[in-house]
Design a protein around this motif. Sequence first.
Motif, PDB file in Angstrom:
ATOM      1  N   GLY A 103       0.808  -1.160  -0.001  1.00  0.00           N
ATOM      2  CA  GLY A 103      -0.086  -0.091   0.080  1.00  0.00           C
ATOM      3  C   GLY A 103       0.617   1.191  -0.028  1.00  0.00           C
ATOM      4  O   GLY A 103       2.135   1.084  -0.154  1.00  0.00           O
ATOM      5  N   GLY A 124       1.978   1.423   4.331  1.00  0.00           N
ATOM      6  CA  GLY A 124       1.042  -0.129   4.042  1.00  0.00           C
ATOM      7  C   GLY A 124       1.620  -1.142   3.883  1.00  0.00           C
ATOM      8  O   GLY A 124       2.998  -1.235   3.474  1.00  0.00           O
ATOM      9  N   ASP A 131       4.579   2.515  -1.362  1.00  0.00           N
ATOM     10  CA  ASP A 131       4.052   2.667  -3.029  1.00  0.00           C
ATOM     11  C   ASP A 131       4.991   1.926  -3.856  1.00  0.00           C
ATOM     12  O   ASP A 131       5.488   2.264  -4.822  1.00  0.00           O
ATOM     13  CB  ASP A 131       4.244   4.095  -3.237  1.00  0.00           C
ATOM     14  CG  ASP A 131       2.951   4.919  -2.866  1.00  0.00           C
ATOM     15  OD1 ASP A 131       1.917   4.215  -2.981  1.00  0.00           O
ATOM     16  OD2 ASP A 131       2.932   5.863  -2.368  1.00  0.00           O
ATOM     17  N   GLU A 143      -1.729   4.177  -7.021  1.00  0.00           N
ATOM     18  CA  GLU A 143      -2.551   3.514  -6.321  1.00  0.00           C
ATOM     19  C   GLU A 143      -3.832   3.837  -6.530  1.00  0.00           C
ATOM     20  O   GLU A 143      -4.458   5.018  -6.316  1.00  0.00           O
ATOM     21  CB  GLU A 143      -2.316   3.505  -4.661  1.00  0.00           C
ATOM     22  CG  GLU A 143      -3.029   2.725  -3.932  1.00  0.00           C
ATOM     23  CD  GLU A 143      -2.917   2.695  -2.606  1.00  0.00           C
ATOM     24  OE1 GLU A 143      -2.444   1.700  -1.950  1.00  0.00           O
ATOM     25  OE2 GLU A 143      -3.124   3.839  -1.891  1.00  0.00           O
ATOM     26  N   ARG A 198      -7.400   0.710  -2.177  1.00  0.00           N
ATOM     27  CA  ARG A 198      -6.836  -0.008  -0.943  1.00  0.00           C
ATOM     28  C   ARG A 198      -7.896  -0.684  -0.443  1.00  0.00           C
ATOM     29  O   ARG A 198      -9.198  -0.510  -0.470  1.00  0.00           O
ATOM     30  CB  ARG A 198      -6.006   0.557   0.009  1.00  0.00           C
ATOM     31  CG  ARG A 198      -6.425   1.673   0.643  1.00  0.00           C
ATOM     32  CD  ARG A 198      -5.681   2.470   1.553  1.00  0.00           C
ATOM     33  NE  ARG A 198      -4.721   3.468   0.739  1.00  0.00           N
ATOM     34  CZ  ARG A 198      -3.833   4.002   1.348  1.00  0.00           C
ATOM     35  NH1 ARG A 198      -3.576   4.154   2.495  1.00  0.00           N
ATOM     36  NH2 ARG A 198      -2.892   4.527   0.772  1.00  0.00           N
ATOM     37  N   GLU A 230      -2.979  -5.433   4.952  1.00  0.00           N
ATOM     38  CA  GLU A 230      -3.292  -4.336   3.782  1.00  0.00           C
ATOM     39  C   GLU A 230      -3.136  -4.876   2.369  1.00  0.00           C
ATOM     40  O   GLU A 230      -2.209  -5.592   2.214  1.00  0.00           O
ATOM     41  CB  GLU A 230      -2.490  -2.988   3.960  1.00  0.00           C
ATOM     42  CG  GLU A 230      -2.753  -2.452   5.500  1.00  0.00           C
ATOM     43  CD  GLU A 230      -1.690  -2.837   6.479  1.00  0.00           C
ATOM     44  OE1 GLU A 230      -1.226  -3.975   6.439  1.00  0.00           O
ATOM     45  OE2 GLU A 230      -1.180  -1.964   7.193  1.00  0.00           O
ATOM     46  N   THR A 271      -3.276  -3.313  -1.824  1.00  0.00           N
ATOM     47  CA  THR A 271      -3.458  -2.419  -2.483  1.00  0.00           C
ATOM     48  C   THR A 271      -3.505  -2.515  -4.137  1.00  0.00           C
ATOM     49  O   THR A 271      -3.460  -3.760  -4.444  1.00  0.00           O
ATOM     50  CB  THR A 271      -2.147  -1.595  -2.616  1.00  0.00           C
ATOM     51  OG1 THR A 271      -1.991  -0.331  -3.403  1.00  0.00           O
ATOM     52  CG2 THR A 271      -0.968  -2.425  -3.152  1.00  0.00           C
TER      53      THR A 271
END
Length: 232
Positions: A167, A171, A197, A213, A216, A223, A225
Amino acid sequence: MSTKPDVTLVDDLADDAVTPYLPPTGKAPLLPFYDVLSTVTGVRRRHARLVGLAGIRAGDRVLDLGCGTGNVAQLVARTIPDAVVTGLDPDLPALRRAARKARRARVPLTFVRGYGQAVPLPDASVDHVVSSLALHHVPDADRAATAAEVARVLRPGGRVTILDFGGGAHGGRSAVRAHAPRFGPAVADRVRANQDDGLVRLLAGAGLVDAREVARGRLAGAEITYVGARKA
């Protein structure tokens, strides 16, 4: 009289070209339980969201990268009119299961045994690449090559949409914790590479544009994404 769907399984890999890989379930003996686990854990719902976010159009040529037992490939073929879908995965038992499922569902699909870092498709031959929970299976040394192959097979204007653990800022930490006990530190490190990222940077580094992204969520407490990009 009804005809059988055109389901093809291609395995042209030479024995010396087969390299170690992580099966869909992490361990090969668990493969028969994979689809049940996908349903129970809510993976199928995430597949539906992935396909919805992808914006695949009627007649598009689609590559499902790391297709496993073919759930995303089959979903695309069932829901997008005239889509021409190819699933790619190194796991031959998973591909055989995917082909059997496609025949039972009467869905025309092609499955190819191969690796993301050496996709056996021509340049600019695909309108869309989708990938679900597969990139964290790719070894660190092959991640950049896999992204480069995605860029190579996409036609100009073509898009890629990826669902994986990770994420934005911070994330993926819960996903790292979840994967470490089950799959070991190597896979946990690959999940860690997705966070902050990491997938966005991976796609941008391959020359794809508008990498970002797009959504999510969470899966089994971890998590996840959804990341998209396109080829200029």
